[in-house]
Design a protein around this motif. Sequence first.
Motif, PDB file in Angstrom:
ATOM      1  N   TYR A 140       0.809  -1.209   0.000  1.00  0.00           N
ATOM      2  CA  TYR A 140       0.000   0.000   0.000  1.00  0.00           C
ATOM      3  C   TYR A 140       0.848   1.267   0.000  1.00  0.00           C
ATOM      4  O   TYR A 140       0.343   2.351  -0.295  1.00  0.00           O
ATOM      5  CB  TYR A 140      -0.926   0.007   1.216  1.00  0.00           C
ATOM      6  CG  TYR A 140      -1.804  -1.219   1.320  1.00  0.00           C
ATOM      7  CD1 TYR A 140      -2.440  -1.740   0.197  1.00  0.00           C
ATOM      8  CD2 TYR A 140      -1.999  -1.853   2.544  1.00  0.00           C
ATOM      9  CE1 TYR A 140      -3.248  -2.857   0.291  1.00  0.00           C
ATOM     10  CE2 TYR A 140      -2.807  -2.976   2.657  1.00  0.00           C
ATOM     11  CZ  TYR A 140      -3.426  -3.472   1.524  1.00  0.00           C
ATOM     12  OH  TYR A 140      -4.231  -4.590   1.619  1.00  0.00           O
ATOM     13  N   SER A 141       2.129   1.150   0.308  1.00  0.00           N
ATOM     14  CA  SER A 141       2.996   2.326   0.372  1.00  0.00           C
ATOM     15  C   SER A 141       3.224   2.960  -0.992  1.00  0.00           C
ATOM     16  O   SER A 141       3.436   4.165  -1.100  1.00  0.00           O
ATOM     17  CB  SER A 141       4.342   1.949   0.985  1.00  0.00           C
ATOM     18  OG  SER A 141       4.987   0.967   0.186  1.00  0.00           O
ATOM     19  N   HIS A 142       3.176   2.156  -2.065  1.00  0.00           N
ATOM     20  CA  HIS A 142       3.455   2.708  -3.397  1.00  0.00           C
ATOM     21  C   HIS A 142       2.539   2.172  -4.493  1.00  0.00           C
ATOM     22  O   HIS A 142       2.710   2.500  -5.660  1.00  0.00           O
ATOM     23  CB  HIS A 142       4.916   2.434  -3.796  1.00  0.00           C
ATOM     24  CG  HIS A 142       5.251   0.979  -3.930  1.00  0.00           C
ATOM     25  ND1 HIS A 142       5.600   0.208  -2.859  1.00  0.00           N
ATOM     26  CD2 HIS A 142       5.271   0.162  -5.001  1.00  0.00           C
ATOM     27  CE1 HIS A 142       5.841  -1.029  -3.250  1.00  0.00           C
ATOM     28  NE2 HIS A 142       5.636  -1.087  -4.559  1.00  0.00           N
ATOM     29  N   VAL A 143       1.569   1.313  -4.131  1.00  0.00           N
ATOM     30  CA  VAL A 143       0.597   0.819  -5.112  1.00  0.00           C
ATOM     31  C   VAL A 143      -0.763   1.408  -4.774  1.00  0.00           C
ATOM     32  O   VAL A 143      -1.389   1.015  -3.783  1.00  0.00           O
ATOM     33  CB  VAL A 143       0.531  -0.719  -5.100  1.00  0.00           C
ATOM     34  CG1 VAL A 143      -0.511  -1.199  -6.105  1.00  0.00           C
ATOM     35  CG2 VAL A 143       1.898  -1.313  -5.421  1.00  0.00           C
ATOM     36  N   PRO A 144      -1.245   2.369  -5.548  1.00  0.00           N
ATOM     37  CA  PRO A 144      -2.517   3.019  -5.214  1.00  0.00           C
ATOM     38  C   PRO A 144      -3.709   2.116  -5.496  1.00  0.00           C
ATOM     39  O   PRO A 144      -3.691   1.313  -6.430  1.00  0.00           O
ATOM     40  CB  PRO A 144      -2.531   4.247  -6.145  1.00  0.00           C
ATOM     41  CG  PRO A 144      -1.678   3.844  -7.308  1.00  0.00           C
ATOM     42  CD  PRO A 144      -0.614   2.938  -6.758  1.00  0.00           C
TER      43      PRO A 144
END
Length: 517
Positions: free
Chosen positions: A179-183
């Motif tokens: 979730y930190s970089h995959v929207p």
Amino acid sequence: MLLKLIPVLLLSTLAWHQTDSSRILGVFVFPSRSHWMMIDSILNGLLDRGHQVTVIANHPLSRKHENYTDLRVSPIYDFWKKSVKVDSLYDLTEISIHQMLMNFLYSLGLETAQHGFTRDNIREFIRSDDSHFDLILAEQFYQEAYLMLAHKYKAPIVTVGTFGFAHYMGPLMGMMNMYSHVPHEFLPFMDKMSFPQRIYNTGVSLYEQFLRTIYYLPRQEAMAKENFGHLPGPLPKVADLERKVSVVLLNSYYPLTTARARVPGMIQVGGLHIKNPKPLPEDLQKFLDGADHGAIYFSLGTNLKSSDMPQDKLDAILNVFRSMKQRIVWKYEDESIKGLPSNVLIKSWMPQNDILAHRNVKVFITHGGLLGTQEGVHRAVPMLGIPIYADQHLNMNKAVLGGYAVRLQFPNITETSFRWALDELLYKPEYKENMNRVSAVFRDRPVPALEEAIYWIEYVIRHKGAPQLRSAGLDLPWVSFASLDIAALVLGVLLLCAWIVRKLLRIIVSDKKRKTD
């Protein structure tokens, strides 16, 4: 001698991946015409390879074929009127993620799936057919109860993710979402998110997983039990069948999706529906050929209707078109519209792929749907995006960030904003330059997308479900899958160490105090 061997070696190479004619059951109950475009291409590719294909679907195949058996869902369920709880699709620009899931996607998924089960021919096929199938090919889009057909026929599963990447797919394939970089696909974020955006993205993603687990999947489970209860023995859970999917064919490809981790069974084949352009109808060909100052193509896809626009938006758009020297080709569903400018040609249906390939088309006005965005990029036509719902916002954000599109929010469309957006795209060359660059990346592939899809379908058949692609993470309980048990152990050891240190310090302090006294 070597020259004599060359033809033999070539034939051996061509036959290396050849799969004998297989029997494939396709299940595509969701009635969207746009989704069917991708599926139709895959089915035709399988027929060209000599496979026998039986399909439960709403729409006819684009050609007749002796190896194709059509089990039609008829009449087609009108989900826009029956399932979507809004007065107008344009109102979807204002709804929350919760409403998008509960009032839109989950309801239309459950209702369209149930509609298919109530058709006499489909119900009879499920109850009476005793054929053998080598593979179940199903759409990965809110029709999970039909995966029970894989249990009925003891066949492996390949699914088609017509929507592209979706967050819920990760755990189904044994992969942890980052979730930190995959929207999330419904959020207008990119891969480089701010801290507040990462918090919101994580919250939305976990909330969807929670709703899917406690609300949506139990209803699909109940539907499956109701319609497959006649099968002998206990039925597997729908959630377990999902986790047996061998390959997901994703309707995505770089650079139209952000880079992210994938397991081997997640295959990107976005754009496979795009064909070589065909000759245009005579009136369209003449109109576009005569566009000396360029042309604009305007379409909001198969579900949104331009004719349903509020009158103030329609007037603003027509006023801008009336003042332009470019010609406009518009997919507009009411061909009796009054006051149409002479430089605008409307039709209720348009051959979009062929129009975008015309040399004079300079701008594509689109709602930002996945298939249309892929076509615009493939043909290198800069876009004016007017996203309305779901992934359209994300698609257009990506396009704007890439420098090949301008985005307008539908509620903010005025004559001034619409004119500004078109002037940007028509008269600033950087949009076309950026689009050419992105288009080159999108079209640069080791093999054509359709060949890639067919290869992996046949691969799963050849290797009886291809268990070698399956992640061992699918066999772990979710606590172990997320390494929470290890985290708990580490935390427990740290707490124990802290307790021991505290105890020792107290003993030392007590001893010193006794000696002092």
